[in-house]
Design an enzyme around this catalytic site. Structure first.
Site, PDB file in Angstrom:
ATOM      1  N   ARG A  63       6.779  -7.199   8.098  1.00 16.24           N
ATOM      2  CA  ARG A  63       7.713  -6.054   7.666  1.00 16.24           C
ATOM      3  C   ARG A  63       7.147  -5.824   6.097  1.00 16.24           C
ATOM      4  NH1 ARG A  63      12.601  -7.202   6.100  1.00 16.24           N
ATOM      5  NH2 ARG A  63      13.596  -5.161   6.498  1.00 16.24           N
ATOM      6  N   ILE A  64       6.722  -7.034   5.385  1.00 17.81           N
ATOM      7  CA  ILE A  64       6.236  -6.871   3.926  1.00 17.81           C
ATOM      8  C   ILE A  64       4.804  -6.272   4.133  1.00 17.81           C
ATOM      9  CG2 ILE A  64       5.525  -7.847   1.950  1.00 17.81           C
ATOM     10  CD1 ILE A  64       7.939  -9.804   2.335  1.00 17.81           C
ATOM     11  N   ASP A  75      -3.697 -11.161  11.876  1.00 20.69           N
ATOM     12  CA  ASP A  75      -2.285 -11.778  12.274  1.00 20.69           C
ATOM     13  C   ASP A  75      -2.524 -12.355  13.529  1.00 20.69           C
ATOM     14  OD1 ASP A  75       0.406 -12.405  12.101  1.00 20.69           O
ATOM     15  OD2 ASP A  75       0.920 -10.507  10.997  1.00 20.69           O
ATOM     16  N   SER A 126       3.347 -14.220  -1.970  1.00 18.81           N
ATOM     17  CA  SER A 126       3.790 -14.677  -0.705  1.00 18.81           C
ATOM     18  C   SER A 126       4.517 -16.169  -1.047  1.00 18.81           C
ATOM     19  CB  SER A 126       3.222 -14.652   0.533  1.00 18.81           C
ATOM     20  OG  SER A 126       3.803 -15.129   1.711  1.00 18.81           O
ATOM     21  N   ASP A 134       1.851 -13.948  -8.106  1.00 19.58           N
ATOM     22  CA  ASP A 134       3.161 -13.969  -8.309  1.00 19.58           C
ATOM     23  C   ASP A 134       3.601 -15.468  -7.948  1.00 19.58           C
ATOM     24  OD1 ASP A 134       5.620 -12.929  -9.231  1.00 19.58           O
ATOM     25  OD2 ASP A 134       6.192 -12.935  -6.978  1.00 19.58           O
ATOM     26  N   GLU A 169       4.316 -24.606  -8.633  1.00 24.34           N
ATOM     27  CA  GLU A 169       5.213 -23.714  -9.467  1.00 24.34           C
ATOM     28  C   GLU A 169       6.591 -24.498  -9.457  1.00 24.34           C
ATOM     29  OE1 GLU A 169       7.607 -20.458  -7.017  1.00 24.34           O
ATOM     30  OE2 GLU A 169       5.394 -20.181  -6.810  1.00 24.34           O
TER      31      GLU A 169
END
Length: 333
Positions: free
Chosen positions: A153-154, A173, A232, A257, A262
């Site tokens: 979807r993304i 994919d 992601s 991101d 993290e």
């Protein structure tokens, strides 16, 4: 019944409280679930966690011993949860299987565009009243190639934007997305996609088979002037290998991101601390690297959908129902 929600951001708190109002009482705390904070959960039958929570064996055992029976994670990813241990302890685990794909796709393009047009560098200059254009030249995207690793979807939403720019489309994919092929996407082998793409974006889940999906060999296969974006999961990219390639002066830009180490950093104010992560400290010094703090999902629409799904997950647990969000089978209401 009162629910304890860990890792709640200031912007999220009123949305969570409003969503649970009339259903259950909710206590929001800004600390993240970890070995140090798990005692707070004692006595709470239901807790809600964020993506950077530590839900390893030790924390899960503490939760079970303290009376917790449902963990409702407010994210799609669940690589931070030891599902086998949760199952053995009789814990039910639920996640949010989907939310606005546009939030992440649009932010991935925000990173790509900011890097291509040197927006951060330009903004820094103008604050000092330096209005030169030296070093700010970007490239037209029309006619260039976008490579999308993961076309769910993304990835589909990202592809639609790329199609709007007039880009050539390559996909990789395990299964083709008919909506992407209808836009002209050609599915190719990963090495072909990496070698031919000008903008490369990652939209696959982090599972053992995708850990360091982009490693040293994959980075070397990319064009020297490529733009790489990861919105992601941090573990998809071998960050050490990435730093090595950046030191060689490669890539127009890298937008991250997410970061594989993290946890314990992102979502927290570390501005007055000495950050001991040498890799992250090195990353942020490169002028062609843009690091943000896992905010791609952070729109009012997406967060609202995540919270609404979390409320439904709690209601399903109480009613003894399973749904597409259930990761570990229910053990009773």
């Amino acid at each position: 019944m009162e629910i304890l929600a860990f890792g709640v951001q200031a912007d999220e708190r009123p949305l969570i409280e409003a969503a649970f109002a009339g259903h259950y009482d909710v206590r929001c705390v800004d600390v993240f679930l970890s070995e140090d904070t798990v005692p707070i959960a004692a006595g709470y039958r239901v807790i809600s966690t964020s993506v950077n929570a530590d839900l390893g064996p030790g924390v899960l055992r503490h939760l079970a011993a303290g009376g917790t029976r449902l963990i409702a994670q407010r994210s799609t990813g669940f690589n931070n949860i030891d599902l086998d241990v949760a199952h053995d302890l009789g814990l039910t685990v639920a996640r949010v299987s989907s939310y606005s794909p546009y939030s992440v796709a649009e932010f991935a393009w925000t990173l790509a565009m900011a890097l291509n047009r040197r927006v951060v560098r330009a903004a820094g200059r103008t604050r000092d009243f330096d209005f030169r254009l030296d070093g700010l030249m970007g490239r037209d995207l029309r006619g260039r190639t976008a490579g999308v690793l993961g076309t769910g979807r993304i990835g589909e939403a990202f592809t639609r934007i790329a199609h709007g720019f007039g880009m050539e489309l390559l996909g990789w994919d395990t299964a083709e997305n008919p909506a992407c092929t209808a836009l002209g996407m050609r599915y190719v082998a990963k090495d072909r996609l990496l070698a031919d793409s000008d903008v490369i974006t990652l939209h696959v889940p982090l599972v053992p088979s995708t850990h360091h999906l982009i490693g040293a060999d994959e980075l070397r296969a990319m064009k020297d002037d490529a733009i790489l974006v990861n919105s992601s999961r941090g573990g998809l990219v071998d960050t050490g290998a990435l730093v090595d390639e950046l030191r060689r002066g490669r890539f127009t830009g890298v937008g991250l991101d997410v970061y594989e180490a993290e946890a314990g950093l992102f979502f927290l104010d570390k501005s007055l601390d000495v950050v001991e992560d040498d890799t992250l400290a090195r990353l942020v010094t490169f002028p062609n690297v843009l690091v943000t703090s896992h905010q791609a999902y952070y729109t009012r629409e997406a967060v609202g959908q995540i919270i609404a799904a979390t409320v439904r997950n709690v209601e399903d647990f109480v009613a003894g129902r399973r749904s597409e969000n259930t990761l570990v089978p229910l053990t009773g209401g």
